[in-house]
Design an enzyme around this catalytic site. Sequence first.
Site, PDB file in Angstrom:
ATOM      1  CD  GLN A  78     -27.278  -7.215  12.201  1.00 31.41           C
ATOM      2  OE1 GLN A  78     -28.033  -7.374  13.126  1.00 31.41           O
ATOM      3  NE2 GLN A  78     -27.594  -7.474  10.965  1.00 31.41           N
ATOM      4  CG  PHE A  79     -22.113 -11.549   9.711  1.00 28.74           C
ATOM      5  CD1 PHE A  79     -21.810 -11.458   8.361  1.00 28.74           C
ATOM      6  CD2 PHE A  79     -23.211 -12.304  10.104  1.00 28.74           C
ATOM      7  CE1 PHE A  79     -22.588 -12.105   7.413  1.00 28.74           C
ATOM      8  CE2 PHE A  79     -23.986 -12.960   9.176  1.00 28.74           C
ATOM      9  CZ  PHE A  79     -23.684 -12.856   7.825  1.00 28.74           C
ATOM     10  CB  THR A  80     -25.187  -7.940   7.941  1.00 28.98           C
ATOM     11  OG1 THR A  80     -26.008  -7.467   9.004  1.00 28.98           O
ATOM     12  CG2 THR A  80     -25.465  -9.410   7.673  1.00 28.98           C
TER      13      THR A  80
END
Length: 152
Positions: A78-80
């Site tokens: 989950q890079f966000t």
Amino acid sequence: MKLLIQRVREASVTVDGEVTGSVGHGFLVFVGVAEEDTTEIADKMIDKMVKLRIFEDENGKTNKAIADVGGNFLVVSQFTLYADCRKGNRPSFVKAGNPKLAEELYEYVLKSLRDRGFEVGAGVFGADMKVSLLNDGPFTVMLDSEEICHSR
């Protein structure tokens, strides 16, 4: 590194209509990687996560770790988690690690949890994933390596 941990009764991740990973009682963990992250940082974060006492004991107190209750993991990249929303209305993701590093550390987290004896379901790095969960509590905790690994 950031780990967003949700205590769940069940969770699953689907890619292109196929379930790629699931978990019953345990943790759904979203993993965000920053450019400065290393396997040493990942080890500290994993150690902290598996020792978190956020499951209830016989007295209803959050006093048990995931191994104490026979729980397992569903881990999703989950890079966000590194979204920077300070300026404007469109988040910036410049603080997220490059995809090659992020994938390596994501795979490292999966392997490390399996090496500790946990069953680990997983998403597909970089894919468009649909996550479904039945949150338990709800109980959600954010672990940030800036606080865990670099605190004084």
